[in-house]
Design a protein around this motif. Structure first.
Motif, PDB file in Angstrom:
ATOM      1  N   GLU A   1      17.935  10.966  -4.212  1.00 36.06           N
ATOM      2  CA  GLU A   1      18.618  10.120  -3.238  1.00 36.06           C
ATOM      3  C   GLU A   1      18.484   8.632  -3.584  1.00 36.06           C
ATOM      4  O   GLU A   1      19.368   7.833  -3.282  1.00 36.06           O
ATOM      5  N   ALA A   2      17.384   8.275  -4.251  1.00 37.41           N
ATOM      6  CA  ALA A   2      17.185   6.871  -4.629  1.00 37.41           C
ATOM      7  C   ALA A   2      18.103   6.452  -5.762  1.00 37.41           C
ATOM      8  O   ALA A   2      18.281   5.254  -6.005  1.00 37.41           O
ATOM      9  N   THR A   3      18.686   7.419  -6.476  1.00 37.20           N
ATOM     10  CA  THR A   3      19.568   7.089  -7.599  1.00 37.20           C
ATOM     11  C   THR A   3      21.037   7.012  -7.189  1.00 37.20           C
ATOM     12  O   THR A   3      21.887   6.671  -8.009  1.00 37.20           O
ATOM     13  N   LEU A   4      21.361   7.348  -5.931  1.00 38.07           N
ATOM     14  CA  LEU A   4      22.752   7.315  -5.485  1.00 38.07           C
ATOM     15  C   LEU A   4      23.300   5.893  -5.548  1.00 38.07           C
ATOM     16  O   LEU A   4      22.604   4.925  -5.227  1.00 38.07           O
ATOM     17  N   VAL A   5      24.564   5.766  -5.943  1.00 34.76           N
ATOM     18  CA  VAL A   5      25.203   4.461  -6.127  1.00 34.76           C
ATOM     19  C   VAL A   5      26.034   4.116  -4.895  1.00 34.76           C
ATOM     20  O   VAL A   5      26.841   4.935  -4.425  1.00 34.76           O
TER      21      VAL A   5
END
Length: 465
Positions: free
Chosen positions: A269-273
């Motif tokens: 979820e922390a990598t979502l743009v």
């Protein structure tokens, strides 16, 4: 987009050379490596398994997995859990702290273990079943070295900054029915060595039910989230004292590798743009939503991901003034272009890259379309970027010609158009329908006709605006 896998015997035979190639290229574990088996079929062999720092029981003490070398003694067993020291017959892995994609973090007791998605764990129960890491759920129970069931407190998918290493114990002979000498004590739970994993790539081994594993939803996929919730994508909630039991640290936001310590897990979820509301999209919202239901490749399909990342690397050489994103964790079937604070952006969403209708050629066309929003010229929309029909035409007529040299252009463009026809669900026909879309997304049949016109330089059809 995915090459067929090699048989386990081929991978096992050539693994030292594959590992040398991975190390020389600096590839993280799990990177697909094309090779060729005795039948001449292209295939992929992975470099895998346990993160650096994972404590594994040796004959005298626990040691970090990466410190085992051939000839060392390691405690090993079969499903009977009758432990004895066995020789390490194979040991290899990546070097240094590379970003490992599709890492599965399994939380249990007061600790956790980070592994590549294909790592095999022994489950509690009479079946003595092995299960892939990317199919585990909190309903499963792991096994302690003394045979006790171990509750899984959380299963998370994300990226991990570390080297990865694997070992094989006892021998390289065919795996016995009881997995004798090929199960290890990995950080207090029982899992398979590399010999078992390589064999399980193509054939059954004792305890590994390929049908059950393949039919189970993959951690992070829509199916998995529907059944087990979104916790698998989110930042793990760690118990008090966790830091004293594990070398793993957690990042709640994505960051450059240089800003992260080795052993840092970045949840999906922390990598979502974040895409701004005024961004130009490859598909309109209604079509993108409908395409979510179309068949997709696995969330942990390393080959699709690496091909998309290599496409981005290739296009960056020709269009370096763009910031590119591969938003793998997103299940959205779309791609975007926008300008923010003077910086041009292009974003490929994971749901589009994993769509079964698209291969490398089709994804290349999508990337060209998004670049043409930036460089396609007028007519332009309210965002100042080229309109959709113009991006379709200039993407294929200019961008693809620029990045694919001479005959390679046709080798990419022709299959890409055929894939897009399947993707849109329309005939692969150069005949343009009537009407005009203005600056909005043309209908699928018009887009296919526009791509054909771009290849032949016969001008953008009126239907494309």
């Amino acid at each position: 987009m995915a090459l067929p896998p090699c048989d386990g015997g081929h991978c096992n035979t050539v693994d030292p050379e594959i590992q040398a190639a991975c190390t020389a290229a600096g590839w993280p574990g799990g990177t697909p490596v094309p090779t060729r088996d005795i039948n001449g079929v292209l295939c992929t062999c992975p470099c895998s398994c346990l993160a650096f720092g994972t404590m594994v029981e040796g004959s005298n003490a626990f040691k970090a997995i990466e410190t085992f070398v051939v000839g060392d003694e390691i405690m090993a067993t079969g499903v009977d859990l009758d432990w004895s020291p066995r020789p390490v017959v194979f040991s290899a892995g990546t070097t240094g702290a590379s970003r490992q994609k599709n890492t599965v973090l399994v939380r249990y007791q007061n600790t956790a273990i980070a592994v590549t998605h294909d790592h095999l764990f022994l489950l509690a129960g009479e079946d003595k079943e092995l299960k892939r890491a990317d199919r585990l759920t909190t309903q499963d129970r792991l096994v302690s070295p003394d045979g006790q069931a171990v509750e899984i407190k959380g299963v998370h998918i994300g990226e991990y900054l570390a080297g990865f290493h694997h070992v094989a114990a006892t021998n390289t002979d065919p795996i016995g029915e009881g997995l004798e000498g090929h199960l290890l004590n990995t950080n207090g739970i029982v899992s398979a060595d590399y010999a078992v994993q390589v064999t399980a790539l193509s054939q059954s081994v004792a305890g590994f039910r390929a049908d059950r594993n393949e039919s189970a939803p993959v951690v992070g996929s829509d199916e998995y989230i529907a059944a087990h919730g979104r916790e698998c994508l989110q930042t793990p909630e760690l118990p008090a004292g966790f830091d004293g039991q594990s070398a793993i640290s957690i990042a709640s936001v994505n960051a450059a590798d240089a800003d992260l310590a080795s052993g840092t897990f970045i949840p999906a979820e922390a990598t979502l743009v974040r895409v701004p509301d005024d961004a130009c999209s490859f598909l309109p919202p209604d079509v993108a939503e409908a395409k979510k239901a179309s068949p997709k490749r696995s969330f942990s399909d390393a080959t699709s991901r690496e091909l998309a990342e290599n496409l981005i690397t290739h296009h960056r050489a020709f269009y370096p003034d763009v910031t590119y994103h591969l938003d793998w964790a997103s299940t959205e079937v779309n791609a975007y272009a926008w300008v923010e604070n003077g910086v041009r952006h292009v974003d490929l969403k994971g749901g589009l890259v994993r769509d079964m209708d698209l291969e490398i050629e089709g994804v290349s066309l999508v990337l060209a379309h998004e670049l043409a929003h930036h460089y396609g010229g007028p007519p332009v929309g309210g965002s100042g970027l080229s309109c959709e029909g113009q991006a379709d035409y200039r993407g294929v007529s200019v961008v693809m010609r620029k990045v694919w040299f001479q005959e390679h252009y046709f080798l990419m463009a022709d299959p890409a158009i055929a894939q897009m026809a399947a993707f849109f669900g329309v005939p692969n026909s150069p005949t343009a329908p009537g009407g005009s879309a203005g600056c909005a997304h043309p209908a699928g049949a018009c887009r296919i006709a526009t791509y054909h016109a771009a290849v032949t330089f016969t001008g953008k059809p009126a239907c494309a605006g």
